[in-house]
Write a protein that holds these residues in place. Structure first.
Motif, PDB file in Angstrom:
ATOM      1  N   LYS A  32      55.525  56.965  52.827  1.00 46.67           N
ATOM      2  CA  LYS A  32      55.513  58.205  52.067  1.00 46.67           C
ATOM      3  C   LYS A  32      55.058  57.894  50.650  1.00 46.67           C
ATOM      4  N   GLY A  33      54.097  58.659  50.179  1.00 46.72           N
ATOM      5  CA  GLY A  33      53.611  58.476  48.825  1.00 46.72           C
ATOM      6  C   GLY A  33      54.108  59.587  47.921  1.00 46.72           C
ATOM      7  N   MET A  34      53.569  59.625  46.745  1.00 48.97           N
ATOM      8  CA  MET A  34      53.900  60.682  45.794  1.00 48.97           C
ATOM      9  C   MET A  34      53.053  61.913  46.098  1.00 48.97           C
ATOM     10  N   ASP A  35      53.515  63.053  45.640  1.00 56.01           N
ATOM     11  CA  ASP A  35      52.754  64.304  45.752  1.00 56.01           C
ATOM     12  C   ASP A  35      52.495  64.729  47.195  1.00 56.01           C
ATOM     13  N   ASN A  36      53.368  64.351  48.112  1.00 61.66           N
ATOM     14  CA  ASN A  36      53.257  64.707  49.533  1.00 61.66           C
ATOM     15  C   ASN A  36      52.001  64.171  50.210  1.00 61.66           C
ATOM     16  N   CYS A  37      51.589  62.979  49.819  1.00 57.77           N
ATOM     17  CA  CYS A  37      50.535  62.301  50.559  1.00 57.77           C
ATOM     18  C   CYS A  37      51.123  61.017  51.119  1.00 57.77           C
ATOM     19  N   LEU A  38      50.336  60.294  51.898  1.00 60.45           N
ATOM     20  CA  LEU A  38      50.755  58.994  52.423  1.00 60.45           C
ATOM     21  C   LEU A  38      50.020  57.905  51.667  1.00 60.45           C
ATOM     22  N   ARG A  64      67.913  52.786  43.592  1.00 63.97           N
ATOM     23  CA  ARG A  64      68.309  52.759  45.011  1.00 63.97           C
ATOM     24  C   ARG A  64      67.675  53.910  45.770  1.00 63.97           C
ATOM     25  N   ALA A  65      67.669  55.095  45.165  1.00 67.02           N
ATOM     26  CA  ALA A  65      67.092  56.275  45.825  1.00 67.02           C
ATOM     27  C   ALA A  65      65.601  56.085  46.080  1.00 67.02           C
ATOM     28  N   PHE A  66      64.883  55.571  45.081  1.00 59.50           N
ATOM     29  CA  PHE A  66      63.445  55.373  45.245  1.00 59.50           C
ATOM     30  C   PHE A  66      63.156  54.344  46.329  1.00 59.50           C
ATOM     31  N   VAL A  67      63.875  53.223  46.308  1.00 60.06           N
ATOM     32  CA  VAL A  67      63.650  52.164  47.296  1.00 60.06           C
ATOM     33  C   VAL A  67      63.951  52.684  48.707  1.00 60.06           C
ATOM     34  N   ARG A  68      65.034  53.441  48.851  1.00 57.30           N
ATOM     35  CA  ARG A  68      65.358  54.020  50.169  1.00 57.30           C
ATOM     36  C   ARG A  68      64.234  54.920  50.655  1.00 57.30           C
ATOM     37  N   PHE A  69      63.785  55.813  49.779  1.00 62.19           N
ATOM     38  CA  PHE A  69      62.718  56.753  50.123  1.00 62.19           C
ATOM     39  C   PHE A  69      61.464  56.006  50.555  1.00 62.19           C
ATOM     40  N   TYR A  94      55.885  64.789  56.707  1.00 62.77           N
ATOM     41  CA  TYR A  94      56.063  64.639  55.268  1.00 62.77           C
ATOM     42  C   TYR A  94      54.798  65.041  54.509  1.00 62.77           C
ATOM     43  N   ALA A  95      53.657  64.574  54.982  1.00 63.01           N
ATOM     44  CA  ALA A  95      52.380  64.836  54.296  1.00 63.01           C
ATOM     45  C   ALA A  95      51.702  66.120  54.769  1.00 63.01           C
ATOM     46  N   LYS A  96      52.374  66.852  55.653  1.00 63.58           N
ATOM     47  CA  LYS A  96      51.832  68.116  56.188  1.00 63.58           C
ATOM     48  C   LYS A  96      50.449  67.923  56.812  1.00 63.58           C
ATOM     49  N   LEU A  97      50.318  66.815  57.561  1.00 58.92           N
ATOM     50  CA  LEU A  97      49.039  66.520  58.216  1.00 58.92           C
ATOM     51  C   LEU A  97      49.001  67.239  59.547  1.00 58.92           C
ATOM     52  N   ASP A  98      48.063  68.136  59.673  1.00 57.29           N
ATOM     53  CA  ASP A  98      47.943  68.912  60.896  1.00 57.29           C
ATOM     54  C   ASP A  98      46.634  68.609  61.593  1.00 57.29           C
ATOM     55  N   LYS A  99      45.531  68.895  60.950  1.00 56.49           N
ATOM     56  CA  LYS A  99      44.231  68.642  61.556  1.00 56.49           C
ATOM     57  C   LYS A  99      43.275  67.968  60.573  1.00 56.49           C
ATOM     58  N   ASP A 100      42.917  68.674  59.510  1.00 58.59           N
ATOM     59  CA  ASP A 100      41.951  68.148  58.547  1.00 58.59           C
ATOM     60  C   ASP A 100      42.655  67.303  57.499  1.00 58.59           C
ATOM     61  N   VAL A 101      42.173  66.069  57.327  1.00 62.46           N
ATOM     62  CA  VAL A 101      42.774  65.153  56.358  1.00 62.46           C
ATOM     63  C   VAL A 101      41.701  64.594  55.430  1.00 62.46           C
ATOM     64  N   VAL A 102      42.154  64.121  54.275  1.00 62.98           N
ATOM     65  CA  VAL A 102      41.266  63.510  53.298  1.00 62.98           C
ATOM     66  C   VAL A 102      41.816  62.124  52.975  1.00 62.98           C
ATOM     67  N   PHE A 103      40.944  61.130  53.072  1.00 62.10           N
ATOM     68  CA  PHE A 103      41.271  59.756  52.675  1.00 62.10           C
ATOM     69  C   PHE A 103      40.740  59.543  51.268  1.00 62.10           C
ATOM     70  N   LEU A 104      41.550  58.909  50.431  1.00 61.37           N
ATOM     71  CA  LEU A 104      41.112  58.548  49.093  1.00 61.37           C
ATOM     72  C   LEU A 104      41.299  57.056  48.905  1.00 61.37           C
ATOM     73  N   GLY A 105      40.262  56.386  48.450  1.00 58.40           N
ATOM     74  CA  GLY A 105      40.399  54.990  48.063  1.00 58.40           C
ATOM     75  C   GLY A 105      40.867  54.960  46.623  1.00 58.40           C
ATOM     76  N   VAL A 106      42.089  54.462  46.387  1.00 60.96           N
ATOM     77  CA  VAL A 106      42.692  54.491  45.055  1.00 60.96           C
ATOM     78  C   VAL A 106      43.121  53.070  44.678  1.00 60.96           C
ATOM     79  N   TYR A 121      45.805  70.233  44.849  1.00 59.56           N
ATOM     80  CA  TYR A 121      46.140  69.228  43.841  1.00 59.56           C
ATOM     81  C   TYR A 121      44.924  68.921  42.962  1.00 59.56           C
ATOM     82  N   SER A 122      43.777  68.737  43.595  1.00 56.67           N
ATOM     83  CA  SER A 122      42.553  68.380  42.892  1.00 56.67           C
ATOM     84  C   SER A 122      42.153  69.466  41.898  1.00 56.67           C
ATOM     85  N   GLN A 123      42.253  70.716  42.287  1.00 54.22           N
ATOM     86  CA  GLN A 123      41.914  71.825  41.391  1.00 54.22           C
ATOM     87  C   GLN A 123      42.858  71.866  40.190  1.00 54.22           C
ATOM     88  N   GLU A 124      44.160  71.663  40.443  1.00 53.70           N
ATOM     89  CA  GLU A 124      45.130  71.680  39.354  1.00 53.70           C
ATOM     90  C   GLU A 124      44.913  70.493  38.413  1.00 53.70           C
TER      91      GLU A 124
END
Length: 143
Positions: A32-38, A64-69, A94-106, A121-124
């Motif tokens: 699980k990543g930040m902002d509801n992505c993986l 402890r909470a962050f490490v658990r998450f 968690y990431a609300k992945l249903d059909k269309d996904v976007v991969f980002l190299g970060v 997210y990108s627009q904001e």
């Protein structure tokens, strides 16, 4: 680096873009990543991150909470002969992945976003890009 658009099949299988697969390797960790992505980490990067997280003070509730998450959502992924991985249902939810996904190299990781959440997210973020850049320059990163 880069942005790649793919689809996830009904069984939860997802083709990893070839350019990103090179950096990730045949086995890597998804969590699980930040902002509801993986977040996807190559094994060597995961080990570095794991050591940093182990160094957090376990006496602090927020640490402890962050490490658990972070660790509870982690799973080792292995790429099959077709270049696909099977993402567990809990990560897809968690990431609300249903059909269309976007991969980002970060930098040292890959992020997987639902297309809808990434566009929002990108627009904001684009609206405040200059403001964010100013804050980063204040950190004296040489950008």
């Amino acid at each position: 680096m880069g942005e790649y658009h793919h689809t996830i099949d009904p069984k939860g299988r997802l083709i990893i873009p070839a350019k990103l697969r090179t950096g990730l390797g045949d086995r890597f960790v998804a969590t699980k990543g930040m902002d509801n992505c993986l977040f996807l980490y190559p094994m060597n990067e995961w080990q570095v991150l794991e050591q940093k997280l182990k160094a957090l003070p376990f006496t602090r509730a927020d640490a402890r909470a962050f490490v658990r998450f972070f660790f509870s959502g982690a799973t080792e992924c292995e790429v099959d002969k077709q270049g696909r991985i099977l993402l567990p249902a809990n990560l897809r939810e968690y990431a609300k992945l249903d059909k269309d996904v976007v991969f980002l190299g970060v930098s040292s990781r890959v992020e997987i976003w639902s297309k809808e959440l990434w566009e929002k997210y990108s627009q904001e973020a684009e609206a405040s890009y200059s403001e964010i850049a100013e804050k980063i320059v204040d950190l004296d990163l040489g950008i």
